[in-house]
Every structure is written in structure tokens, then in C-alpha cells.
Design an enzyme around this catalytic site. Structure first.
Site, PDB file in Angstrom:
ATOM      1  N   PRO A 130       0.090 -24.356  64.450  1.00 15.87           N
ATOM      2  CA  PRO A 130       1.137 -24.179  65.455  1.00 15.87           C
ATOM      3  C   PRO A 130       0.747 -23.031  66.373  1.00 15.87           C
ATOM      4  O   PRO A 130       0.324 -21.974  65.904  1.00 15.87           O
ATOM      5  CB  PRO A 130       2.368 -23.802  64.615  1.00 15.87           C
ATOM      6  CG  PRO A 130       1.842 -23.346  63.299  1.00 15.87           C
ATOM      7  CD  PRO A 130       0.532 -24.023  63.086  1.00 15.87           C
ATOM      8  N   MET A 131       0.860 -23.244  67.684  1.00 17.53           N
ATOM      9  CA  MET A 131       0.570 -22.164  68.634  1.00 17.53           C
ATOM     10  C   MET A 131       1.635 -22.187  69.723  1.00 17.53           C
ATOM     11  O   MET A 131       1.730 -23.143  70.502  1.00 17.53           O
ATOM     12  CB  MET A 131      -0.829 -22.315  69.222  1.00 17.53           C
ATOM     13  CG  MET A 131      -1.942 -21.965  68.233  1.00 17.53           C
ATOM     14  SD  MET A 131      -3.587 -21.991  68.954  1.00 17.53           S
ATOM     15  CE  MET A 131      -3.986 -23.733  68.886  1.00 17.53           C
ATOM     16  N   ALA A 132       2.430 -21.113  69.747  1.00 15.28           N
ATOM     17  CA  ALA A 132       3.506 -21.003  70.726  1.00 15.28           C
ATOM     18  C   ALA A 132       2.934 -21.077  72.137  1.00 15.28           C
ATOM     19  O   ALA A 132       1.917 -20.452  72.438  1.00 15.28           O
ATOM     20  CB  ALA A 132       4.231 -19.675  70.522  1.00 15.28           C
ATOM     21  N   GLN A 138       7.253 -26.383  63.345  1.00 11.72           N
ATOM     22  CA  GLN A 138       7.294 -25.083  62.669  1.00 11.72           C
ATOM     23  C   GLN A 138       8.587 -24.351  63.033  1.00 11.72           C
ATOM     24  O   GLN A 138       8.960 -24.308  64.201  1.00 11.72           O
ATOM     25  CB  GLN A 138       6.116 -24.193  63.047  1.00 11.72           C
ATOM     26  CG  GLN A 138       6.089 -22.948  62.156  1.00 11.72           C
ATOM     27  CD  GLN A 138       5.047 -21.921  62.535  1.00 11.72           C
ATOM     28  OE1 GLN A 138       5.021 -21.448  63.662  1.00 11.72           O
ATOM     29  NE2 GLN A 138       4.187 -21.580  61.589  1.00 11.72           N
ATOM     30  N   CYS A 192       4.073 -14.399  61.738  1.00 13.13           N
ATOM     31  CA  CYS A 192       4.081 -13.924  63.129  1.00 13.13           C
ATOM     32  C   CYS A 192       4.131 -12.393  63.172  1.00 13.13           C
ATOM     33  O   CYS A 192       5.048 -11.784  62.609  1.00 13.13           O
ATOM     34  CB  CYS A 192       5.270 -14.522  63.872  1.00 13.13           C
ATOM     35  SG  CYS A 192       5.316 -13.990  65.589  1.00 13.13           S
ATOM     36  N   ASN A 252      -7.118 -20.779  56.964  1.00 19.76           N
ATOM     37  CA  ASN A 252      -6.991 -20.641  58.418  1.00 19.76           C
ATOM     38  C   ASN A 252      -7.658 -19.350  58.879  1.00 19.76           C
ATOM     39  O   ASN A 252      -7.479 -18.303  58.264  1.00 19.76           O
ATOM     40  CB  ASN A 252      -5.501 -20.651  58.795  1.00 19.76           C
ATOM     41  CG  ASN A 252      -5.243 -20.350  60.259  1.00 19.76           C
ATOM     42  OD1 ASN A 252      -4.391 -19.529  60.581  1.00 19.76           O
ATOM     43  ND2 ASN A 252      -5.961 -20.994  61.155  1.00 19.76           N
ATOM     44  N   ASP A 291     -10.767 -18.592  62.223  1.00 14.10           N
ATOM     45  CA  ASP A 291     -12.148 -18.620  62.716  1.00 14.10           C
ATOM     46  C   ASP A 291     -12.892 -19.932  62.476  1.00 14.10           C
ATOM     47  O   ASP A 291     -14.098 -19.913  62.226  1.00 14.10           O
ATOM     48  CB  ASP A 291     -12.955 -17.450  62.126  1.00 14.10           C
ATOM     49  CG  ASP A 291     -12.415 -16.097  62.559  1.00 14.10           C
ATOM     50  OD1 ASP A 291     -11.586 -16.069  63.489  1.00 14.10           O
ATOM     51  OD2 ASP A 291     -12.824 -15.083  61.967  1.00 14.10           O
ATOM     52  N   GLY A 339      -6.814 -23.232  64.867  1.00 18.06           N
ATOM     53  CA  GLY A 339      -6.059 -22.698  65.988  1.00 18.06           C
ATOM     54  C   GLY A 339      -6.913 -22.570  67.236  1.00 18.06           C
ATOM     55  O   GLY A 339      -7.204 -23.535  67.927  1.00 18.06           O
TER      56      GLY A 339
HETATM   57  C1  FMN Z   1      -1.614 -18.566  71.610  1.00 24.58           C
HETATM   58  C2  FMN Z   1      -1.334 -18.522  70.138  1.00 24.58           C
HETATM   59  C3  FMN Z   1      -0.059 -18.798  69.682  1.00 24.58           C
HETATM   60  C4  FMN Z   1       0.213 -18.787  68.311  1.00 24.58           C
HETATM   61  N1  FMN Z   1       1.457 -19.130  67.883  1.00 24.58           N
HETATM   62  C5  FMN Z   1       1.695 -19.272  66.542  1.00 24.58           C
HETATM   63  C6  FMN Z   1       2.934 -19.761  66.066  1.00 24.58           C
HETATM   64  O1  FMN Z   1       3.844 -20.056  66.838  1.00 24.58           O
HETATM   65  N2  FMN Z   1       3.092 -19.904  64.721  1.00 24.58           N
HETATM   66  C7  FMN Z   1       2.092 -19.566  63.825  1.00 24.58           C
HETATM   67  O2  FMN Z   1       2.281 -19.728  62.622  1.00 24.58           O
HETATM   68  N3  FMN Z   1       0.911 -19.103  64.270  1.00 24.58           N
HETATM   69  C8  FMN Z   1       0.689 -18.965  65.591  1.00 24.58           C
HETATM   70  N4  FMN Z   1      -0.538 -18.557  66.025  1.00 24.58           N
HETATM   71  C9  FMN Z   1      -1.583 -18.259  65.034  1.00 24.58           C
HETATM   72  C10 FMN Z   1      -2.405 -19.510  64.741  1.00 24.58           C
HETATM   73  O3  FMN Z   1      -1.593 -20.534  64.218  1.00 24.58           O
HETATM   74  C11 FMN Z   1      -3.534 -19.202  63.752  1.00 24.58           C
HETATM   75  O4  FMN Z   1      -2.960 -18.780  62.541  1.00 24.58           O
HETATM   76  C12 FMN Z   1      -4.471 -18.108  64.252  1.00 24.58           C
HETATM   77  O5  FMN Z   1      -4.816 -18.317  65.600  1.00 24.58           O
HETATM   78  C13 FMN Z   1      -5.744 -18.010  63.389  1.00 24.58           C
HETATM   79  O6  FMN Z   1      -6.431 -19.227  63.390  1.00 24.58           O
HETATM   80  P1  FMN Z   1      -7.714 -19.479  64.342  1.00 24.58           P
HETATM   81  O7  FMN Z   1      -8.732 -18.424  64.022  1.00 24.58           O
HETATM   82  O8  FMN Z   1      -8.168 -20.864  64.009  1.00 24.58           O
HETATM   83  O9  FMN Z   1      -7.220 -19.315  65.742  1.00 24.58           O
HETATM   84  C14 FMN Z   1      -0.816 -18.499  67.382  1.00 24.58           C
HETATM   85  C15 FMN Z   1      -2.097 -18.210  67.857  1.00 24.58           C
HETATM   86  C16 FMN Z   1      -2.371 -18.226  69.208  1.00 24.58           C
HETATM   87  C17 FMN Z   1      -3.768 -17.939  69.671  1.00 24.58           C
END
Ligand code: FMN
Length: 393
Positions: free
Chosen positions: A36-38, A91, A122, A226, A228, A250
Site C-alpha cells: 500500500p502506498m498513499a 489498508q 506509518c 518488505n 528494497d 513498494g
Molecule cells: C509514497 C509512499 C507511500 C507509502 N504509503 C504507505 C501506506 O499508506 N501504508 C503502508 O503500510 N506503507 C506505506 N508506504 C511504505 C511501503 O508500503 C513500504 O513498506 C516501503 O516503501 C518499503 O518497501 P520498499 O522498499 O519496497 O519500498 C509508503 C511508501 C511510499 C514510498
């Protein structure tokens, strides 16, 4: 191999030798979840990702439980799924078990979702200062009550509830093993660990060894790793190195919905295609911007698209001026002209394949409610009515 929409991939070949990822009654042969990414994982983005990698789990943006209960247009739009989303993942977050329970009841009774993920990671000040997100696991009893409220409401409808969290607040307040245990005891369907502390935010490398530790502790439900996964090979490596049951992806897919095509290939033993040439990237940009404009209106849609443009062009040698113009693009027509001016044959240099996208900053100061750490067993519900949706997890 290019997966087409609606075709769930056959798994075989080189994937790590575990069972399919199971969430409630549903099985996912390729154990990959869109994080999930806001502000990012709205319906248009999920559509593009799903077309590349059908049959995976694609989680929507985070929605506040209290906002769901009170209901407003923006929240309702965030809960909007397209008719072809056959596994609707949402989420939610909240720090009040009562609001969380009511939100889950409404979602389940209304038949609005197939899966609910709970955010306990968060690190945004707006959230943690009210005791939400990454602050929740610090209070074990409250965490348990929140999870119990969600699972109690979701279980009669057969809706799986999952929990996503970080290692802890910082290196002194490490909570992930307790959080995993509580989630398991309360009937959660799977847990996902972003292997950083809240204080780390997005800086440095994710500590995959914590994922392995969690996998050793939580034995009866899937543990997802989760942090990288920038390329498909990282996902396979994460599963091999940590023993986890699936990966949550992500930032690696920002401006790169093809990552899901690559992940399907990697887990099904097919050849992983290389990054697309710039012409294909431009066509994807046009499609993405068009879907966003349809979803949120022309003005808001193109404004939302600007950040994606930067991610799509990451690493391609297009020049500073072109990049600047894309970052200010004001209409679909202008976007089309900018895309037409790109050289469609340009390829991504090898050295650029792992360039980070999205947040990379940290460490941060994690802000908590006053005296929050004094009694970690209390059940005082922080006043979360005033929390507004931020970006982050
Ligand atoms: C722009 C953005 C928004 C995010 N929003 C959320 C969110 O709403 N809920 C959540 O659990 N994690 C959120 N994350 C974190 C990601 O879900 C993830 O845990 C984090 O980026 C690490 O994973 P990655 O290395 O694959 O990016 C967000 C990350 C980014 C970059």
C-alpha cells in the site's frame, strides 16, 4: 514473457520451493503483494500493475478507520475498486479499537472488500503523535484490542485480515516479534514486515535478517518480507535468504509497473525481460495519466501524474530540461507532445537499473503522544479523530 490481464500464471521452474501464498480462502501461486502506498496505489495504478502481473495481491491506499465510519467523498473514492479487481485489498489504520471494528463491519457487511490490511508501521508525525501507525505496537494490549476488533468483524464474512508493521520505533524499542505473535494469536491471516524501524524511515538498507527472525517466531501464518525489492531477482533472493513466504513490493514499482511482469516471470521460471525502451515507457505514461484523469478529473489527475513522470524517467538519459517539463506538465495534450519528443529507442543504462525511487530520507524523530512510553500496558485510546491521511508506512 508478458503476462496478459486475467491469466493467472502457472508456477514452476525456479521459484523457491514453498506453498502458494494463502490469504483466507484464496491462494496466490506467485507470492507477491503490491505494498500500500498513499497517493500512489489508487485504482488506476493498480490497473496498470495488474495488467503486467495478473493474479497477485494489489493493496489500495491507506484509509483511516474513523474516516470510513464518518464517510466522506474522498474516502469513498479511495475505497473504489474497478469491476475487474477480483481480490479487493484495502489498508486501514486507526488507534481506536471501536472505530476499527465499526469500519471493518461496514466494509464487510457492504461487500466492499475481499481483504483488509492493517497499518501498524506509518512513521508520519501526524499519525504517530496521535498514537497511530508505528506507535500502536508499543502498546501491546491496545494493539491486541485493535486487531481483535478487526478480526472479529471480518471473520464471519470470511474476509482475511493482515497486519503490516516495522521492526519497532527505534533500536531501543523493538516490537516486531511481539507484534507478529499477537497478530498470530488473534487470527490474522498473514503478517508483513517492513524491515526498518520507524526512526530509520526509508534510509539505509532494509534489515532482511529481521524478516528471518520473524519467520522463525511466527509459525502458523505466512510471513511476508518488505524492503528494497528493486528488481525481480531481489524478491527471489529475499525469500531464499529469509525463508519468508512472500514479498511486498513498494518503491521498486514506482514508474515501473513492469516489475510485476518480471516478478511473475522470475517466480514461474520464465526469462525475466529487460527494462523497456523509452517508447514503451512513454506509452505507459500516456495510459497512466489518462486513467488518472478519468479517475479524479483532468486537473487533479495530471497533477497527481507529475510525480509519476519523474519515476518513469528515472535513469533514462532524457536531459534536465525534458525532466523539468514533465514535472510541470499541465494537460494530457502537453504530455503527449512531451512524449512524442522522446527518442523511443533509448534504453535504460545497466547502471541505472537499481536507482531508488520514492522516499529515501531518514532517520527521523518519531513523535509520540505526551508520556506515551510511561505505561506501555495501558489501554488508553489516543484521540485519533483528528488524524488526517498522510503519506507513509
Ligand atoms: C509514497 C509512499 C507511500 C507509502 N504509503 C504507505 C501506506 O499508506 N501504508 C503502508 O503500510 N506503507 C506505506 N508506504 C511504505 C511501503 O508500503 C513500504 O513498506 C516501503 O516503501 C518499503 O518497501 P520498499 O522498499 O519496497 O519500498 C509508503 C511508501 C511510499 C514510498
Amino acid at each position: 514473457m508478458t503476462a496478459t490481464s486475467g491469466t493467472v500464471p502457472e508456477v514452476g521452474g525456479t521459484r523457491p520451493g514453498r506453498l502458494p501464498l494463502r490469504l483466507g480462502e484464496r491462494e496466490f501461486p506467485v507470492p507477491v503483494v503490491l505494498a500500500p502506498m498513499a497517493g500512489v496505489t489508487n485504482a488506476p495504478f493498480r490497473t496498470l500493475c495488474r495488467e503486467q502481473g495478473p493474479g497477485l495481491v494489489y493493496v489500495s491506499e491507506m484509509v483511516m478507520a474513523a474516516a470510513l465510519v464518518h464517510g466522506n467523498d474522498r474516502t469513498r473514492r479511495m475505497v473504489g475498486f474497478t469491476p475487474d479487481e477480483d481480490f479487493r485489498s484495502l489498508q486501514i489504520y486507526g488507534s481506536d479499537p471501536d472505530f476499527v471494528g465499526r469500519a471493518v463491519r461496514e466494509l464487510c457487511r457492504g461487500g466492499l472488500v475481499d481483504h483488509i490490511d492493517m497499518n501498524f508501521g506509518c512513521p508520519a508525525t501526524k499519525v504517530t503523535r496521535k498514537g497511530g501507525g508505528a506507535a500502536v505496537p508499543v502498546k501491546r494490549n491496545l494493539l491486541r484490542a485493535i486487531i481483535r476488533a478487526a478480526v472479529t468483524e471480518a471473520a464471519p464474512h470470511g474476509i482475511p485480515v493482515t497486519a503490516k508493521f516495522r521492526i519497532g520505533l527505534d533500536d531501543d524499542i523493538v516490537t516486531f516479534l511481539d507484534t507478529g505473535t499477537i497478530a498470530e494469536e488473534e487470527g490474522v491471516a498473514a503478517v508483513a514486515l517492513h524491515a526498518r524501524t520507524a526512526r530509520q524511515h526509508y534510509a539505509g538498507e532494509a534489515r532482511w535478517e529481521a524478516i528471518a527472525e520473524l519467520k522463525n517466531r511466527v509459525r502458523t501464518i505466512p510471513v511476508l518480507g518488505n524492503g528494497d525489492v528493486w528488481e525481480a531477482a531481489d524478491a527471489v533472493r529475499m525469500m531464499e535468504e529469509t525463508g519468508c513466504d512472500g514479498v511486498v513490493v513498494g518503491r521498486g514499482c514506482l514508474g515501473k509497473p513492469w516489475l510485476f511482469r518480471d516478478l511473475v516471470a522470475a517466480f514461474t521460471g520464465a526469462t525475466v525481460p529487460g527494462p523497456p525502451a523509452l517508447g514503451e515507457v512513454a506509452a505507459m505514461m500516456m495510459r497512466h495519466a489518462g486513467l488518472l484523469c478519468r479517475h479524479m478529473g483532468d486537473e487533479a489527475g495530471i497533477r497527481n501524474f507529475r510525480k509519476h513522470a519523474g519515476w518513469y524517467l528515472t535513469g533514462y538519459p532524457v536531459g534536465t530540461e525534458a525532466r523539468r517539463r514533465f514535472s510541470l506538465v499541465a494537460s494530457l495534450g502537453e504530455l503527449a507532445s512531451l512524449c512524442d519528443a522522446l527518442d523511443p529507442g533509448v534504453r535504460l543504462p545497466d547502471a541505472a537499473r537499481r536507482l531508488p525511487r520514492g522516499h529515501t530520507n531518514g532517520p527521523i524523530t518519531v513523535v509520540l503522544p505526551e508520556n506515551y512510553l510511561e505505561n506501555r500496558d495501558d489501554m488508553t485510546v489516543p484521540e485519533d479523530g483528528a488524524i488526517r491521511i498522510p503519506s507513509g508506512g
